[in-house]
Design a protein around this motif. Structure first.
Motif, PDB file in Angstrom:
ATOM      1  N   CYS A 254      -5.363   2.556   6.017  1.00  0.00           N
ATOM      2  CA  CYS A 254      -5.539   1.563   6.600  1.00  0.00           C
ATOM      3  C   CYS A 254      -6.456   0.067   6.157  1.00  0.00           C
ATOM      4  O   CYS A 254      -6.598  -0.741   6.624  1.00  0.00           O
ATOM      5  CB  CYS A 254      -6.351   2.036   7.765  1.00  0.00           C
ATOM      6  N   GLY A 255      -6.749   0.639   4.664  1.00  0.00           N
ATOM      7  CA  GLY A 255      -7.547  -0.656   3.866  1.00  0.00           C
ATOM      8  C   GLY A 255      -8.767  -0.932   4.685  1.00  0.00           C
ATOM      9  O   GLY A 255      -9.661  -0.141   5.056  1.00  0.00           O
ATOM     10  N   TRP A 256      -9.097  -2.270   4.960  1.00  0.00           N
ATOM     11  CA  TRP A 256     -10.368  -2.671   5.533  1.00  0.00           C
ATOM     12  C   TRP A 256     -10.188  -2.895   6.961  1.00  0.00           C
ATOM     13  O   TRP A 256     -11.009  -3.472   7.432  1.00  0.00           O
ATOM     14  CB  TRP A 256     -10.545  -4.245   4.810  1.00  0.00           C
ATOM     15  N   GLY A 257      -9.191  -2.125   7.598  1.00  0.00           N
ATOM     16  CA  GLY A 257      -9.231  -1.856   8.956  1.00  0.00           C
ATOM     17  C   GLY A 257      -8.704  -3.135   9.789  1.00  0.00           C
ATOM     18  O   GLY A 257      -8.912  -2.965  11.113  1.00  0.00           O
ATOM     19  N   THR A 258      -8.063  -4.177   9.297  1.00  0.00           N
ATOM     20  CA  THR A 258      -7.691  -5.262  10.118  1.00  0.00           C
ATOM     21  C   THR A 258      -6.520  -4.756  11.071  1.00  0.00           C
ATOM     22  O   THR A 258      -6.377  -5.320  12.012  1.00  0.00           O
ATOM     23  CB  THR A 258      -7.273  -6.500   8.996  1.00  0.00           C
ATOM     24  N   LEU A 259      -5.543  -4.109  10.652  1.00  0.00           N
ATOM     25  CA  LEU A 259      -4.354  -3.921  11.326  1.00  0.00           C
ATOM     26  C   LEU A 259      -5.145  -2.945  12.628  1.00  0.00           C
ATOM     27  O   LEU A 259      -4.682  -3.293  13.784  1.00  0.00           O
ATOM     28  CB  LEU A 259      -3.381  -3.165  10.868  1.00  0.00           C
ATOM     29  N   ALA A 260      -6.017  -2.131  12.257  1.00  0.00           N
ATOM     30  CA  ALA A 260      -6.513  -1.243  13.402  1.00  0.00           C
ATOM     31  C   ALA A 260      -7.342  -2.046  14.513  1.00  0.00           C
ATOM     32  O   ALA A 260      -7.086  -1.982  15.615  1.00  0.00           O
ATOM     33  CB  ALA A 260      -7.459  -0.213  12.602  1.00  0.00           C
ATOM     34  N   THR A 261      -7.889  -3.201  13.977  1.00  0.00           N
ATOM     35  CA  THR A 261      -8.749  -4.098  14.822  1.00  0.00           C
ATOM     36  C   THR A 261      -7.893  -4.801  15.922  1.00  0.00           C
ATOM     37  O   THR A 261      -7.862  -5.034  16.753  1.00  0.00           O
ATOM     38  CB  THR A 261      -9.651  -4.890  14.072  1.00  0.00           C
ATOM     39  N   PHE A 262      -6.764  -5.341  14.992  1.00  0.00           N
ATOM     40  CA  PHE A 262      -5.690  -6.312  15.796  1.00  0.00           C
ATOM     41  C   PHE A 262      -5.138  -5.638  16.701  1.00  0.00           C
ATOM     42  O   PHE A 262      -4.788  -5.991  17.846  1.00  0.00           O
ATOM     43  CB  PHE A 262      -4.922  -6.821  14.645  1.00  0.00           C
ATOM     44  N   ALA A 263      -4.656  -4.202  16.442  1.00  0.00           N
ATOM     45  CA  ALA A 263      -3.748  -3.379  17.601  1.00  0.00           C
ATOM     46  C   ALA A 263      -4.806  -2.929  18.727  1.00  0.00           C
ATOM     47  O   ALA A 263      -4.438  -3.021  19.815  1.00  0.00           O
ATOM     48  CB  ALA A 263      -3.336  -1.994  16.797  1.00  0.00           C
ATOM     49  N   ALA A 264      -6.025  -2.798  18.274  1.00  0.00           N
ATOM     50  CA  ALA A 264      -6.937  -2.371  19.488  1.00  0.00           C
ATOM     51  C   ALA A 264      -7.421  -3.687  20.090  1.00  0.00           C
ATOM     52  O   ALA A 264      -7.327  -3.483  21.529  1.00  0.00           O
ATOM     53  CB  ALA A 264      -8.253  -1.764  18.717  1.00  0.00           C
ATOM     54  N   LYS A 265      -7.530  -4.661  19.609  1.00  0.00           N
ATOM     55  CA  LYS A 265      -8.061  -5.979  20.305  1.00  0.00           C
ATOM     56  C   LYS A 265      -6.804  -6.333  21.140  1.00  0.00           C
ATOM     57  O   LYS A 265      -6.965  -6.894  22.456  1.00  0.00           O
ATOM     58  CB  LYS A 265      -8.761  -6.816  19.390  1.00  0.00           C
ATOM     59  N   ASN A 266      -5.553  -6.679  20.582  1.00  0.00           N
ATOM     60  CA  ASN A 266      -4.598  -7.210  21.307  1.00  0.00           C
ATOM     61  C   ASN A 266      -3.924  -6.457  22.346  1.00  0.00           C
ATOM     62  O   ASN A 266      -3.197  -6.936  23.273  1.00  0.00           O
ATOM     63  CB  ASN A 266      -4.001  -7.957  20.301  1.00  0.00           C
ATOM     64  N   TYR A 267      -3.735  -5.106  21.974  1.00  0.00           N
ATOM     65  CA  TYR A 267      -2.772  -4.204  22.626  1.00  0.00           C
ATOM     66  C   TYR A 267      -3.336  -3.119  23.116  1.00  0.00           C
ATOM     67  O   TYR A 267      -2.841  -2.365  23.913  1.00  0.00           O
ATOM     68  CB  TYR A 267      -1.453  -3.945  21.834  1.00  0.00           C
ATOM     69  N   GLY A 268      -4.707  -3.109  23.181  1.00  0.00           N
ATOM     70  CA  GLY A 268      -5.468  -1.871  23.717  1.00  0.00           C
ATOM     71  C   GLY A 268      -5.249  -0.540  23.263  1.00  0.00           C
ATOM     72  O   GLY A 268      -5.467   0.223  24.072  1.00  0.00           O
ATOM     73  N   ALA A 269      -4.519  -0.470  22.132  1.00  0.00           N
ATOM     74  CA  ALA A 269      -4.375   0.925  21.658  1.00  0.00           C
ATOM     75  C   ALA A 269      -5.746   1.541  21.303  1.00  0.00           C
ATOM     76  O   ALA A 269      -6.513   0.841  20.836  1.00  0.00           O
ATOM     77  CB  ALA A 269      -3.573   0.830  20.125  1.00  0.00           C
ATOM     78  N   ASP A 270      -5.646   2.674  21.077  1.00  0.00           N
ATOM     79  CA  ASP A 270      -6.758   3.550  20.567  1.00  0.00           C
ATOM     80  C   ASP A 270      -6.463   3.862  19.071  1.00  0.00           C
ATOM     81  O   ASP A 270      -5.341   4.729  18.894  1.00  0.00           O
ATOM     82  CB  ASP A 270      -6.972   4.927  21.456  1.00  0.00           C
ATOM     83  N   VAL A 271      -6.987   3.426  18.217  1.00  0.00           N
ATOM     84  CA  VAL A 271      -6.633   3.442  16.896  1.00  0.00           C
ATOM     85  C   VAL A 271      -7.614   4.259  15.968  1.00  0.00           C
ATOM     86  O   VAL A 271      -8.873   4.109  16.215  1.00  0.00           O
ATOM     87  CB  VAL A 271      -6.480   1.882  16.389  1.00  0.00           C
ATOM     88  N   THR A 272      -6.958   5.216  15.223  1.00  0.00           N
ATOM     89  CA  THR A 272      -7.759   5.759  14.049  1.00  0.00           C
ATOM     90  C   THR A 272      -6.923   5.351  12.730  1.00  0.00           C
ATOM     91  O   THR A 272      -5.849   5.380  12.407  1.00  0.00           O
ATOM     92  CB  THR A 272      -7.584   7.299  14.221  1.00  0.00           C
ATOM     93  N   GLY A 273      -8.050   4.835  11.809  1.00  0.00           N
ATOM     94  CA  GLY A 273      -7.510   4.414  10.476  1.00  0.00           C
ATOM     95  C   GLY A 273      -8.036   5.596   9.645  1.00  0.00           C
ATOM     96  O   GLY A 273      -9.041   6.005   9.737  1.00  0.00           O
ATOM     97  N   VAL A 274      -7.439   5.758   8.677  1.00  0.00           N
ATOM     98  CA  VAL A 274      -7.632   6.579   7.346  1.00  0.00           C
ATOM     99  C   VAL A 274      -7.345   5.758   6.107  1.00  0.00           C
ATOM    100  O   VAL A 274      -6.528   5.422   5.634  1.00  0.00           O
ATOM    101  CB  VAL A 274      -6.810   7.823   7.443  1.00  0.00           C
TER     102      VAL A 274
END
Length: 507
Positions: A254-274
C-alpha cells in the motif's frame, strides 16, 4: 540540444528514398525528439547452433582421439556458458538496429557529456557502453552537458548498448541467485533498505500524494499536474473495484497509504493496507487519521504479504499496484493463490504490474539490470503482459479488462523528474550527490523507457472464474481509463503536509 535530423525524402548518394518519421507534440508528456530504434539482434537458434558448432570444432581440433558422444556432451556443458557469453557480447555490440528510419545526428561526444576522470579518457570520442557510463557517472567521472533528460534523449548518438563483463557478473552473481532464492528475509531487507530511506527523500519527487505508482492521463491537450494524474488513477482503481460503502478492501503493497485513505474517504470502504516498510506504515496511519478515517474503518499494517490472515473470502475488493514485481518469479503462483483465497467469490481484483516487452531490444535489458541493481533490488518479476495473464489465469482468475499504461507512466515520471531536479540542493545536502545522481538518471531514463515501450505498466481487472460469478452485474464497471465517475471525489491529501516545506495541495 540540436534539433532532430529528419531523414530526407530524396535519394541521398543514389540510395533508395528514406522513410520519414513523426514525433509527437502533446503537452501531456515529454515528447521524444529522437525516437530511434536500437538493436534486437538475437536468435535462440543461432545461439544453439553456435554452442553445438563450437563444441564440435573444439572436439575435432583439440580432442581428435575422443570422438564419443559422451565426450561431446561433457564439452557441450562446459562450453555452453562461455559461448553464450560470447554470443550475447557480439550480438549486442554488432547487431543490426530494428530499423533506421530515425538517423543519428552524429554530433561530437563533447556536445553531450564531459569526461571528468582520467581513467575514462579511453572512451573519449567513442560511444560508451551505457553500463560503464552510468556507473562512472554516479561516481562523478562523467557529467552531462545540460539537462539530464535532454541529453539522455540523444543517448544513441553517444552511448552503445552492449553487454559488458560487469553486466554478466551481476547476472550470474546477483540476479540469478536472487531469483532462485527470493527469501522472506531478502524481501524484508531489500524493501526496508529502499522504502525506509526517509519520507523526505521520496517527497522530493513524489510530492504530497506520496504515490510511487503510475498516474493516468485523461487529457492529452494539456499538462495535467502530478496530483491530477494520481487522483485520476486513484479514482479509476476504485471505480474498477466497484467500491461501495462498507466494502472490505485490501491494498497489498500500500505504500504511504494514499489509496487506502482515498477509498475510505470517498467510497466509505473499510480498508486494510499492507506494507513491509515501517516509515510507510506510520505515515499511512497518520494520513488516515488526519482525513478523519477511524481505525475501525482504515488501518495500515506493517507485515509481509505472506502473513495476511488467510481467512477465505475476507475481502470484497483487493488492489495490488506495482508490488507483485517484488514477489519474485518463484513465488508468483503461490502469491496469486493466496490473493485468490483472500478475495470474496463476488469480489474484484485490480492488479497493476510493471513489465518489459516480449520483443526486447538490448537497451531494454541493460536498463532492466540497472533498475534491479540500483533502484528496485529483488524486483525480478517484471515480465511481459502475456506471462502475467497466464499466471493469473492459472490461479483461476478471469480477466475482465487490461489497460496498458506505459505512456501514462512516462508522464508521471516526467513530473517526478521535474520535482527531483527542483529539489537537488535538499537531496545533496542530506543524502549526498551520489544518491541525487542515481535518481536523476533513473527518473530521466524511465521517462524515455516507459514512453517508447521498452517497459510498460499493465493494469488488470480480474475476478474469480466461477460459474456462479454474477458477470452481468459487472458490466457498469467494465470500463477503462475513461470510466464514468459515480462518486463525488475528495483528494486523499486534504491536510497540511507531513514534512517541512510543502504546502497543502487539493485536487
Amino acid at each position: 540540444m540540436a534539433d532532430v535530423q529528419k531523414p530526407s525524402s530524396g535519394q541521398p548518394n543514389g540510395d533508395a528514398p528514406q522513410k520519414t518519421f513523426r514525433v509527437t507534440n502533446s503537452p501531456a508528456i515529454a515528447n521524444a525528439p529522437l525516437p530511434a530504434e536500437g538493436s534486437a539482434s538475437f536468435n535462440n537458434y543461432h545461439l544453439a547452433g553456435s554452442v553445438f558448432a563450437v563444441t564440435y570444432l573444439f572436439q575435432r581440433i583439440f580432442l581428435p582421439f575422443a570422438k564419443s558422444w559422451t565426450t561431446f556432451f561433457v564439452l557441450l556443458v562446459l562450453l555452453f556458458l562461455p559461448v553464450t557469453v560470447a554470443y550475447w557480447t557480439l550480438s549486442s555490440k554488432f547487431g543490426k538496429r530494428v530499423n533506421e528510419k530515425v538517423p543519428f545526428p552524429n554530433r561530437p561526444q563533447g556536445d553531450y557529456i564531459e569526461i571528468k576522470s582520467g581513467d575514462m579518457d579511453k572512451w573519449r570520442g567513442k560511444k560508451i557502453p551505457m553500463q560503464i557510463f552510468h556507473d562512472a557517472y554516479f561516481e562523478g567521472k562523467f557529467e552531462f552537458k545540460g539537462d539530464v533528460l535532454d541529453v539522455m534523449e540523444y543517448r544513441h548518438d553517444w552511448a552503445s548498448f552492449e553487454f559488458t563483463p560487469a553486466l554478466f557478473k551481476y547476472v550470474f552473481v546477483n540476479l540469478i541467485p536472487d531469483v532462485l532464492l527470493h527469501s522472506r528475509t531478502q524481501d524484508e531487507e531489500q524493501v526496508r533498505d529502499h522504502y525506509d530511506r526517509g519520507n523526505d527523500f521520496y517527497s522530493w519527487f513524489l510530492g504530497p500524494r506520496m504515490i510511487y505508482t503510475s498516474g493516468v492521463i485523461t487529457d492529452i491537450t494539456r499538462q495535467e499536474t502530478l496530483e491530477e494524474l494520481q487522483d485520476n488513477k486513484l479514482t479509476m482503481v476504485c471505480e474498477k473495484l466497484n467500491l461501495k460503502k462498507g466494502d472490505r478492501m485490501l491494498d497489498i503493497g500500500c505504500g504511504w497509504g494514499t489509496l487506502a485513505t482515498f477509498a475510505a474517504k470517498n467510497y466509505g470502504a473499510d480498508v486494510t493496507g499492507v506494507t513491509l516498510a515501517r516509515e510507510q506504515t506510520a505515515f499511512g496511519n497518520a494520513r488516515l487519521r488526519e482525513n478523519n478515517i477511524p481505525e475501525s474503518q482504515g488501518r495500515i499494517n506493517c507485515m509481509d504479504y505472506r502473513d495476511i490472515p488467510a481467512n477465505k473470502g475476507s475481502f470484497d475488493a483487493i488492489s495490488c499496484l506495482e508490488m507483485a514485481e517484488h514477489v519474485g518469479i518463484r513465488h508468483y503462483p503461490k502469491f496469486l493463490r493466496e490473493v485468490y483465497e483472500l478475495l470474496d467469490d463476488d469480489g474484484t481484483l485490480v492488479f497493476q504490474v510493471a513489465g518489459i516487452r516480449t520483443n526486447w531490444q538490448y537497451e531494454d535489458l541493460i536498463w532492466g539490470l540497472f533498475m534491479n541493481k540500483y533502484v528496485f533490488p529483488g524486483a525480478d518479476a517484471s515480465l511481459p503482459l502475456g506471462w502475467v495473464i497466464k499466471q493469473l489465469e492459472a490461479a483461476n482468475f478471469e480477466i475482465k479488462s487490461v489497460d496498458v499504461l506505459g505512456v501514462h507512466y512516462s508522464a508521471t515520471l516526467h513530473r517526478w523528474y521535474l520535482n527531483w531536479v527542483s529539489n537537488k540542493d535538499k537531496v545533496v545536502e542530506k543524502y549526498g550527490i551520489r544518491w541525487y545522481r542515481i535518481w536523476v538518471y533513473f527518473l530521466a531514463y524511465s521517462v524515455i523507457i516507459s514512453r517508447q515501450g521498452s517497459a510498460s505498466v499493465f493494469q488488470i481487472t480480474a475476478h474469480k472464474n466461477l460459474n456462479g460469478y454474477h458477470r452481468v452485474e459487472g458490466i457498469p464497471s467494465h470500463s477503462s481509463i475513461h470510466a464514468p465517475i459515480k462518486t463525488k471525489i475528495s483528494p486523499a491529501v486534504s491536510h497540511a503536509s507531513m514534512w517541512p516545506g510543502h504546502k497543502e495541495l487539493r485536487a
